[in-house]
Design an enzyme around this catalytic site. Structure first.
Site, short mmCIF file in Angstrom:
data_model
loop_
_atom_site.label_atom_id
_atom_site.label_comp_id
_atom_site.label_asym_id
_atom_site.label_seq_id
_atom_site.Cartn_x
_atom_site.Cartn_y
_atom_site.Cartn_z
CG ASP A 138 -2.05 0.99 1.13
OD1 ASP A 138 -2.43 1.35 -0.02
OD2 ASP A 138 -2.55 1.42 2.17
NE ARG B 262 -1.56 6.67 1.29
CZ ARG B 262 -1.41 5.80 2.28
NH1 ARG B 262 -1.12 6.22 3.49
NH2 ARG B 262 -1.56 4.51 2.05
CG ASN C 290 -7.74 -2.05 -5.08
OD1 ASN C 290 -6.83 -2.85 -4.88
ND2 ASN C 290 -8.01 -1.05 -4.23
CD1 TRP C 291 -12.68 -5.76 -9.12
CD2 TRP C 291 -11.93 -4.84 -11.01
NE1 TRP C 291 -11.96 -6.71 -9.79
CE2 TRP C 291 -11.49 -6.19 -10.96
CE3 TRP C 291 -11.57 -4.07 -12.12
CZ2 TRP C 291 -10.72 -6.77 -11.96
CZ3 TRP C 291 -10.80 -4.66 -13.13
CH2 TRP C 291 -10.38 -5.99 -13.04
C1 IPE Z 1 -5.28 -2.77 -0.12
O1 IPE Z 1 -4.98 -1.43 -0.28
C2 IPE Z 1 -5.27 -3.45 -1.47
C3 IPE Z 1 -3.97 -3.60 -2.10
C4 IPE Z 1 -2.83 -3.24 -1.60
C5 IPE Z 1 -3.99 -4.23 -3.39
P1 IPE Z 1 -6.14 -0.34 -0.41
O2 IPE Z 1 -5.46 0.97 -0.56
O3 IPE Z 1 -7.08 -0.73 -1.47
O4 IPE Z 1 -6.87 -0.47 1.01
P2 IPE Z 1 -7.78 0.58 1.79
O5 IPE Z 1 -8.81 1.07 0.82
O6 IPE Z 1 -6.90 1.68 2.25
O7 IPE Z 1 -8.34 -0.19 2.94
C1 IPE Z 2 -1.58 0.24 -3.28
O1 IPE Z 2 -1.36 1.59 -3.32
C2 IPE Z 2 -1.78 -0.35 -4.65
C3 IPE Z 2 -3.15 -0.78 -4.93
C4 IPE Z 2 -4.15 -0.72 -4.10
C5 IPE Z 2 -3.40 -1.34 -6.22
P1 IPE Z 2 -2.57 2.62 -3.29
O2 IPE Z 2 -2.95 2.93 -4.69
O3 IPE Z 2 -3.68 2.14 -2.43
O4 IPE Z 2 -1.87 3.87 -2.64
P2 IPE Z 2 -2.49 4.87 -1.60
O5 IPE Z 2 -2.95 4.08 -0.42
O6 IPE Z 2 -3.63 5.56 -2.28
O7 IPE Z 2 -1.38 5.78 -1.26
MG MG Z 3 -4.13 2.42 -0.47
#
Ligand code: IPE
Ligand code: IPE
Ligand code: MG
Length: 271
Positions: A33, A37, A81-82
């Protein structure tokens, strides 16, 4: 995206790691994650953060393989994430194709088998084909299993398993008394994986976001403040050091564990 050197691990054995005072977990799972950011803090597009996240993947795979981790499972894309904006989802799907094509030679060279947990059928055709190709290409790998969680949801995996057992039970093919934890796990997309020993999340949040809800029941958790693109080989080694300090009690008392060792609770064995 930064061009990285290919995965070239030094031959470090698990025994050498142990001699250095580090216990290497058998199954490491990572919630990758913080890509968005990381990019936004630099005035870049979120997709640039995902592209840079490929370097974190390379570092994690390299270190895990080097230290003798048997199973590395990476949360790459959740069911939830979709719901992200289409251009971001499309960028992620393209990056997966790129990752599969760029890394497959090194993965195979280093005996890394590739596996998917989640619903590969949900992916766009080009992404699905690229992932299926890398799975086939690396099928002989016997040093480490790299599982990519794609269109993965822990609750969904559990519910799908329940549904499939219900269908078979209705047809008289499964008896309710046959269903125990191992039997149930065989219905999940994670059925080839052992329980998670160490669950790491980067990005500063302390939550599991629907990852491996069943499989991480007794995992040690580590939540790191760094963003995923900043993950390095040494980061994983630091996590192993912290893991080494933990006492895994699996419901017993600390004194019992001192005598009996860290024995996972087995619901199928009498006390
Ligand atoms: C979890 O991260 C999913 C992946 C790293 C693929 P998210 O960024 O989607 O999780 P939330 O929304 O902060 O809980
Ligand atoms: C994790 O990074 C990757 C996926 C969820 C695919 P994020 O895209 O969730 O990054 P932040 O949490 O918005 O920084
Ligand atoms: Mg995230």
């Amino acid at each position: 995206m930064t061009v990285q050197s290919p995965i070239k691990p030094k031959p470090v054995t698990p025994e050498e790691a142990e001699a250095a005072g580090v216990t290497v977990p058998r199954h490491v799972a990572i919630i990758m994650d913080g890509n968005g950011r990381w990019a936004q803090a630099r005035g870049l597009d979120r997709a640039d953060g995902h592209a840079e996240g490929a370097s974190g993947v390379r570092q994690a795979v390299r270190a895990a393989r080097k230290y003798g981790v048997e199973y590395l499972t990476l949360y790459a894309f959740s069911v939830a994430n979709w719901a992200r904006p289409t251009p971001e989802v499309e960028a992620l799907m393209r990056l997966l194709v790129e990752f599969a094509e760029k890394e497959k030679a090194e993965l195979r060279e280093h005996g890394i088998r590739v596996n998917v947990v989640g619903e590969i059928e949900d992916l766009p055709t080009a992404t699905r084909h690229a992932v299926e190709h890398v799975i086939d290409y690396c099928a002989d790998g016997d040093r480490m299993t790299l599982s990519l969680a794609l269109s993965y949801g822990g609750r969904r995996d559990i519910v799908n398993a329940v549904r499939s057992l219900a269908v078979r039970a209705r047809a008289g093919l499964v008896l309710p008394e046959e269903i125990d934890e191992n039997f149930f796990h065989r219905e999940m997309t994670t059925h080839t994986l052992p329980d998670v020993d160490l669950l790491i999340r980067t990005g500063g949040e302390s939550r599991v976001s629907d990852f491996l809800l069943f499989e991480a029941a007794y995992a040690e958790m580590q939540f790191l403040p760094i963003m995923w693109p900043d993950f390095r080989e040494d980061t994983l080694v630091d996590c192993f050091r912290e893991f080494t300090k933990r006492q895994r009690r699996f419901g017993r008392t600390g004194d019992q564990v001192d005598v009996q060792g860290e024995v996972p609770f087995d619901p199928l064995q009498p006390k």
